[in-house]
Design an enzyme around this catalytic site. Structure first.
Site, PDB file in Angstrom:
ATOM      1  N   GLY A  56      -1.784 -37.497 -18.446  1.00 53.38           N
ATOM      2  CA  GLY A  56      -1.754 -38.966 -18.490  1.00 53.38           C
ATOM      3  C   GLY A  56      -3.109 -39.556 -18.129  1.00 53.38           C
ATOM      4  CG  ASP A  57      -4.694 -38.877 -14.387  1.00 54.39           C
ATOM      5  OD1 ASP A  57      -4.044 -39.934 -14.333  1.00 54.39           O
ATOM      6  OD2 ASP A  57      -4.603 -37.981 -13.536  1.00 54.39           O
TER       7      ASP A  57
HETATM    8  O1  RIB Z   1      -2.274 -37.249 -12.352  1.00 53.45           O
HETATM    9  C1  RIB Z   1      -2.624 -36.076 -11.679  1.00 53.45           C
HETATM   10  C2  RIB Z   1      -3.110 -36.396 -10.299  1.00 53.45           C
HETATM   11  O2  RIB Z   1      -2.054 -36.918  -9.535  1.00 53.45           O
HETATM   12  C3  RIB Z   1      -3.617 -35.209  -9.525  1.00 53.45           C
HETATM   13  O3  RIB Z   1      -4.974 -34.954  -9.704  1.00 53.45           O
HETATM   14  C4  RIB Z   1      -3.256 -35.558  -8.086  1.00 53.45           C
HETATM   15  O4  RIB Z   1      -4.351 -35.748  -7.252  1.00 53.45           O
HETATM   16  C5  RIB Z   1      -2.387 -36.801  -8.178  1.00 53.45           C
HETATM   17  O5  RIB Z   1      -3.077 -37.917  -7.837  1.00 53.45           O
END
Ligand code: RIB
Length: 303
Positions: free
Chosen positions: A243-244
C-alpha cells in the site's frame, strides 16, 4: 515537490510458516531489521521514482532513530525537518507468513510526538508543496490541525487511512484523494460494496476515492464515475508496504499526469513491492515499473 508527514519506524520482521493464533507459540524461521513506517515508506517510494520529497516526522533519541535518519538521507529524502525527540523511536514487529500475508504490531514511540506545534513550525513549507501525502500513524488530532490550517486549493492532499480509524472528525473536504484498501473502506463507510462505500465517503466531503483491492486491482471513484483498474499479476512473497508503494508512486505520478493515468503506475509499484522482502527495500525503481507495465501491454496485444 511532495511533502510527507508521517511515521518513521524500524521494522523487525519475523518470517513464519503462518500467522499464529491468539495464545499460540510458534517458531519463526528468521528475523531481519528494515527501515519502515508508513510515512517514511511512502516518501521513499516516491523518491525512488525521482520525486523531490521532503519528509516530516520524528525519530527517537535511540540508535534506531540515528540509523533511520541516515538511511532516509541516503535514500534521497530531504530529512532536514525530521526532529529527534527524547525517548524511543517508532517500532513495528511484523510477522510475514509463507503465503505473503502479514500481521503488524506497532509501538509508536516518537511518532506519537508529532504534534500541532511541530506542524505549526513547518506550515509554510507544507502549504507550498504540490502534493501532501498523509497516513494515520501519527496522532489524528495532528492530521486534523494540519488539514484545517492548509490553504484551500494547494497542495493536493492524499490521505491513506491506514492503520484504519475513525476519520469523521477530519476536514474531509480538504482531502482530494482517500486511498483505503477494501477492509479500510468497509470500516470507514459501513458498506462492503466498493462503489457504494466510496460514494458515501464522497457524499461526506472527500473529493475522490481509490480503493486498492489487492489481486482485483484498484477502483477510482470520482463524483462522476467508478473506474476499475486491472491488477498486475505477480507471485507475492511479502505484502508489507504494498500500500505504501502504491501511495508513493501515485503521488509521484499524479504530479504530472491525470489521476486515471497515474493509477497504473501505482498499481505496478504496489504489485512489485510484494515480490521482495521488507518494507523500504521492496519499493521498486522506475525501470522495474515501466518494464512490468510494458510486458502487460505486450501480453494484452498478443491475446
Ligand atoms: O505499511 C507497512 C508499514 O506499517 C511497516 O513498515 C511498519 O512500520 C508499519 O508502519
Amino acid at each position: 515537490m511532495i511533502c510527507v508527514v508521517g511515521s518513521i519506524n524500524t521494522d523487525l520482521v519475523i518470517e513464519v510458516e503462518r500467522i499464529p493464533f491468539p495464545g499460540e507459540t510458534i517458531a519463526g524461521k528468521s528475523i531481519a531489521r528494515y527501515p519502515g513506517g508508513k510515512g517514511a515508506n511512502q516518501a521513499v517510494a516516491a523518491a525512488r521514482l525521482g520525486a523531490q520529497v521532503v519528509m516530516f516526522g520524528k525519530v527517537g533519541s535511540d540508535q534506531f532513530g540515528d540509523d533511520l535518519r541516515v538511511w532516509l538521507q541516503e535514500t534521497g529524502l530531504d530529512v532536514g525537518n525530521i526532529e529527534r525527540a527524547e525517548g524511543p523511536s517508532g517500532l513495528a514487529v511484523i510477522s510475514v507468513a509463507e503465503s505473503g500475508e502479514n500481521a503488524i504490531t506497532i509501538v509508536p514511540g516518537a511518532n506519537a510526538l508529532v504534534d500541532r506545534r511541530y506542524i505549526d513550525k513547518h506550515l509554510a513549507l507544507l502549504a507550498s508543496c504540490d502534493i501532501l501525502l498523509l497516513q494515520l500513524e501519527i496522532p489524528p488530532e495532528t492530521i486534523d490541525f494540519l488539514l484545517s490550517e492548509l490553504p484551500s486549493r494547494r497542495p493536493r492532499v492524499i490521505l491513506d487511512p491506514s492503520p484504519v480509524q475513525d476519520i469523521s472528525h477530519l476536514l474531509l473536504e480538504r482531502i482530494d484523494l482517500l486511498t483505503p484498501n477494501e477492509h479500510e473502506l468497509r470500516l470507514l463507510s459501513g458498506s462492503s460494496n466498493i462503489e457504494a462505500g466510496s460514494r458515501l465517503l464522497i457524499s461526506r466531503g472527500v473529493k475522490n476515492v481509490i480503493c486498492t483491492a489487492g489481486a482485483d486491482g484498484a477502483y477510482l471513484t470520482t463524483p462522476d464515475a467508478c473506474t476499475h483498474f486491472l491488477p498486475l499479476n505477480v507471485n507475492p512473497l511479502d505484502t508489507t508496504a504494498a500500500g505504501d508503494a502504491f501511495n508513493g508512486a501515485l503521488a509521484w505520478a499524479w504530479q504530472t499526469r491525470l489521476l486515471s493515468e497515474a493509477i497504473p503506475y501505482a498499481c505496478a509499484a504496489g504489485a512489485l513491492a510484494t515480490t521482495k522482502r521488507g518494507a523500504q527495500p521492496s519499493l521498486p525503481p522506475l525501470d522495474e515499473i515501466e518494464t512490468i507495465m510494458k510486458e502487460r501491454v505486450q501480453r494484452e496485444s498478443t491475446n
